[in-house]
Design a protein around this motif. Structure first.
Motif, short mmCIF file in Angstrom:
data_model
loop_
_atom_site.label_atom_id
_atom_site.label_comp_id
_atom_site.label_asym_id
_atom_site.label_seq_id
_atom_site.Cartn_x
_atom_site.Cartn_y
_atom_site.Cartn_z
N CYS A 178 0.84 -1.21 0.00
CA CYS A 178 0.00 0.00 0.00
C CYS A 178 0.87 1.26 0.00
CB CYS A 178 -0.92 0.02 1.22
SG CYS A 178 -2.20 -1.24 1.16
N GLN A 179 1.94 1.21 0.76
CA GLN A 179 2.84 2.38 0.81
C GLN A 179 3.39 2.67 -0.59
OE1 GLN A 179 6.74 1.61 1.16
NE2 GLN A 179 6.79 3.65 0.27
N ASN A 180 3.79 1.64 -1.30
CA ASN A 180 4.30 1.86 -2.65
C ASN A 180 3.22 2.36 -3.59
OD1 ASN A 180 6.83 1.07 -1.89
ND2 ASN A 180 6.71 -0.99 -2.75
N ALA A 181 2.01 1.82 -3.44
CA ALA A 181 0.91 2.23 -4.33
C ALA A 181 0.57 3.71 -4.10
CB ALA A 181 -0.32 1.35 -4.07
N SER A 200 -2.98 -3.24 -6.86
CA SER A 200 -2.67 -2.48 -8.07
C SER A 200 -2.97 -1.00 -7.84
CB SER A 200 -3.46 -3.01 -9.26
OG SER A 200 -4.82 -2.70 -9.09
N ASP A 201 -2.30 -0.16 -8.60
CA ASP A 201 -2.53 1.27 -8.48
C ASP A 201 -2.43 1.91 -9.84
OD1 ASP A 201 0.29 2.48 -9.04
OD2 ASP A 201 0.73 0.94 -7.54
N ASN A 202 -2.99 3.11 -9.96
CA ASN A 202 -2.84 3.85 -11.22
C ASN A 202 -1.84 4.99 -11.03
OD1 ASN A 202 -4.44 5.39 -9.56
ND2 ASN A 202 -5.71 6.22 -11.20
N SER A 214 17.29 -0.52 -2.75
CA SER A 214 17.26 0.24 -3.98
C SER A 214 15.94 1.02 -4.03
CB SER A 214 17.36 -0.74 -5.16
OG SER A 214 17.17 -0.03 -6.35
N THR A 215 16.05 2.33 -4.17
CA THR A 215 14.86 3.17 -4.16
C THR A 215 14.98 4.24 -5.22
OG1 THR A 215 13.52 4.68 -2.82
CG2 THR A 215 15.87 4.66 -2.36
N SER A 216 13.82 4.72 -5.69
CA SER A 216 13.85 5.83 -6.66
C SER A 216 13.40 7.11 -5.98
CB SER A 216 12.90 5.50 -7.81
OG SER A 216 11.57 5.43 -7.30
N LYS A 217 13.24 7.05 -4.63
CA LYS A 217 12.55 8.16 -3.97
C LYS A 217 13.44 9.06 -3.15
CE LYS A 217 8.71 4.97 -3.72
NZ LYS A 217 7.92 4.11 -2.85
N SER A 218 14.77 8.87 -3.27
CA SER A 218 15.63 9.63 -2.35
C SER A 218 15.54 11.14 -2.56
CB SER A 218 17.07 9.15 -2.44
OG SER A 218 17.35 8.73 -3.75
N GLY A 258 14.16 1.49 0.42
CA GLY A 258 14.25 0.55 -0.69
C GLY A 258 14.33 -0.89 -0.23
N VAL A 259 13.56 -1.22 0.81
CA VAL A 259 13.55 -2.61 1.28
C VAL A 259 12.15 -3.23 1.22
CG1 VAL A 259 15.53 -2.29 2.80
CG2 VAL A 259 13.22 -1.91 3.70
N GLY A 260 11.12 -2.39 1.03
CA GLY A 260 9.75 -2.89 1.07
C GLY A 260 9.50 -4.00 0.08
N ILE A 261 9.90 -3.76 -1.16
CA ILE A 261 9.68 -4.76 -2.20
C ILE A 261 10.53 -6.01 -1.95
CG2 ILE A 261 10.37 -5.19 -4.60
CD1 ILE A 261 7.52 -4.27 -4.43
N THR A 262 11.71 -5.81 -1.43
CA THR A 262 12.56 -6.96 -1.09
C THR A 262 11.84 -7.86 -0.09
OG1 THR A 262 14.45 -5.52 -1.35
CG2 THR A 262 14.84 -7.64 -0.28
#
Ligand SMILES: Nc1ncnc2c1ncn2[C@@H]1O[C@H](COP(=O)(O)OP(=O)(O)OP(=O)(O)O)[C@@H](O)[C@H]1O
Ligand SMILES: [Mg+2]
Length: 557
Positions: free
Chosen positions: A36-39, A67-69, A86-90, A100-104
């Protein structure tokens, strides 16, 4: 000379690292919370129209899909973003993701992981999958783990993650209402912006396929579920409105009781501290049973023990200090231990939004100093309820609340151990109260057990407890129940040692000794110099501070 890249990790090292990440998570809702946090981050990053999150829970096949839009993931970057740290949000402080650990955590908790995404600037989606990541991570083999992918032409912009979990994952035990409760109080789809009048323009649909094969679904705004959400307006009163009403006329206690009796009092406020704005919402209930009624009204099982799940997902309204950051409820609650009225902590709920919380990996703990700051704000708020409304809220309308409380208090006191000392008028031992220690000290003085000290005044100018004469000397005496209480009062120990001559305590415990030692204070078991002193405290280069332990005087006489 030959150069060797000695830092690039091998498979076993990466496994080790990933296991560390998995171990840092502890709640049953963590996995869905990370998704949810990523979405929600993705929806905020895209910042385009209304956001939609769809969560499917298939209990029979142990599948979760979110899923999210949102903004989607650039195809070239996706593989590397799936790895640990690994994150794209820094560069974006408005987003919650940072480590960058949530998806891991999600990948390696699952037996089958799929992510399909189309970035908003791309004309096609890609589907990536990882198979057997959970068992791979548990095994000690050196085998590689692969991400496979293929194009996926006709997909909307956004991302969908699908995972197959262990069949007995607790999340599959939850009823629809329980799911909604968890999502809206412990994950990013319970966006707290609504509380402060900055709602996130997004909704969430949950589709649940139960163990019985029945499918149901609900839809809600991505808004935090406040305890009052499902109550009638006449059941609560806003604290400031009450204070205004109170100031408008000469209100008797009976008036106040009529206004507040059995009502829930709530308050929303903000505070600037440490260069940031902290916002909070709190409420205080007249009886603890009200929490159950709230849960009931929302459609949750009346009592956890009655819930068929019997699992450790605290599902239901209740007291506590909750935290949120950048709109996301963290699911982390902090313990409250106010100095007085601690018995009413279970009546108090609060959520504080701090835009710069820093967490450990796994988001289960907040950094210590931030915790202390949040607790202080909560204590102040708690005191507001205790001081202004508490006594008019509970009890019957007619009987005086004092009477009602009296019996309860005396029965509590009954449980305190007997003092059993022939040399004191007191019947009970002090139970954390400094005032009892002071009373016992004066009583011992009256009985001639403590000689040579003549009190001058007590509590003068509110600075120290007792100013006294010892022969021709002026002495300053402090009363405390225990040593730790004393040290809490003095952030600068030097001042304590300079200004106070003697501390009267109930006793020095082992815990006190350890605490003192940590702070560089030496505790000696003799206090021969000062009358009746049983111990002394010292720090280098400053004169000693004498301690009178009443327990040893009263119980060994
Ligand atoms: N639903 C999604 N939409 C868009 N990008 C996503 C989505 N899920 C994951 N990502 C991308 O994958 C990266 C890694 O996700 P991950 O959850 O591991 O890290 P994070 O959210 O950046 O930080 P944190 O560990 O604090 O959650 C994200 O930084 C983001 O770029
Ligand atoms: Mg994340």
């Amino acid at each position: 000379m030959t150069a060797i890249d000695f830092l690039s990790p091998g498979i076993l090292q990466i496994k080790h690292q990933i296991r560390g990440i998995l171990d840092s998570y502890s709640h049953d809702w963590d996995l869905i919370a990370e998704l949810c946090q990523n979405a929600i981050d993705a929806i905020k990053a895209r910042n385009h129209g209304r956001g939609h999150v769809v969560i499917s829970i298939d209990a029979t096949n142990a599948i979760i899909k979110v899923s999210d839009n949102g903004i989607g993931i650039e195809n070239e970057r996706l593989p590397s973003l799936m790895g640990p740290f690994s994150t794209s949000k820094s560069n974006d402080s408005s987003l919650v993701g940072e480590k960058g650990v949530g998806i891991t955590f999600v990948i390696f908790s699952s037996d089958d992981f799929k992510i399909s995404s189309r970035h908003m600037n791309a004309d096609m989606a890609y589907l990536y999958s990882v198979n057997g990541a959970r068992t791979w991570c548990q095994s000690d083999s050196n085998d590689q783990l692969m991400l496979t992918y293929r194009g996926n032409k006709f997909c909307e912009i956004g991302t969908e993650v699908e995972v197959v979990l262990k069949k007995d994952h607790p999340i599959f035990q939850l009823s629809m209402k329980e799911l909604e409760f968890v999502l809206r109080t412990k994950t990013a789809v319970g966006d707290t912006g609504h509380i402060w009048g900055e709602p996130l323009d997004a909704d969430c649909r949950v589709v649940r396929l139960g163990h019985d094969g029945k499918q149901d679904d609900i839809e809600f705004e991505c808004a935090f579920l406040l305890p009052l959400s499902h109550l009638q307006k006449q059941e609560f009163v806003e604290l400031d409105e009450y204070k205004l009403w109170r100031s408008e006329g000469d209100r008797s206690d009976a008036d106040k009781r009529r206004r507040l009796h059995n009502k829930i009092v709530y308050y929303a406020g903000k505070k600037y501290q440490s260069g940031r704005q902290l916002r909070f919402w709190s409420c205080f209930v007249p009886q603890r049973a009200v929490w159950e009624r709230m849960s009931d009204n929302f459609g949750l099982p009346r009592d956890m023990s009655e819930s068929e799940t019997g699992i450790e997902l605290e599902v239901g309204f209740g007291s506590g200090l909750n935290t949120s950051t950048k709109g996301m409820p963290t699911g982390i609650t902090l313990e409250l231990k106010p100095k007085g009225s601690a018995g009413y902590v279970p009546n108090f709920f609060m959520i504080i939004e701090d835009p710069s919380l820093s967490f450990d990996i796994g988001r289960k703990a907040i950094q210590g100093r931030q915790q202390a700051m949040l607790r202080e704000i909560a204590h102040d708020q708690f005191k507001e309820y205790i001081n202004h409304v508490r006594k008019y809220m509970g009890g019957g309308l007619e009987e005086t609340p004092k009477q009602w409380e009296r019996d309860e208090v005396f029965s509590d006191i009954d449980a305190i151990p007997e003092l059993g000392s022939g040399s004191s008028s007191f019947l009970k031992r002090p139970n954390g109260q400094e005032a009892t220690v002071a009373g016992m000290f004066f009583d011992a003085m009256g009985r001639g057990l403590i000689k040579d000290i003549r009190p001058l005044v007590s509590g003068y100018k509110g600075r120290y407890d007792l100013y006294a004469k010892w022969g021709r000397k002026n002495v300053v005496i402090e009363f405390k129940y225990e040593l730790s209480g004393l040290m809490k009062d003095f952030s600068d120990e030097r001042k304590l040692f300079d200004e106070v001559d003697c501390v009267v305590l109930w006793e020095i415990t082992e815990a006190d000794r350890l605490l003192a030692k940590k702070r560089g204070i030496e505790v000696a078991n003799t206090g021969s110099y000062f009358p009746h002193a049983t111990a002394s405290l010292s720090i280098p280069n400053v004169s000693a501070l004498y301690v009178i332990e009443l327990k040893s005087i009263l119980l060994h006489n």
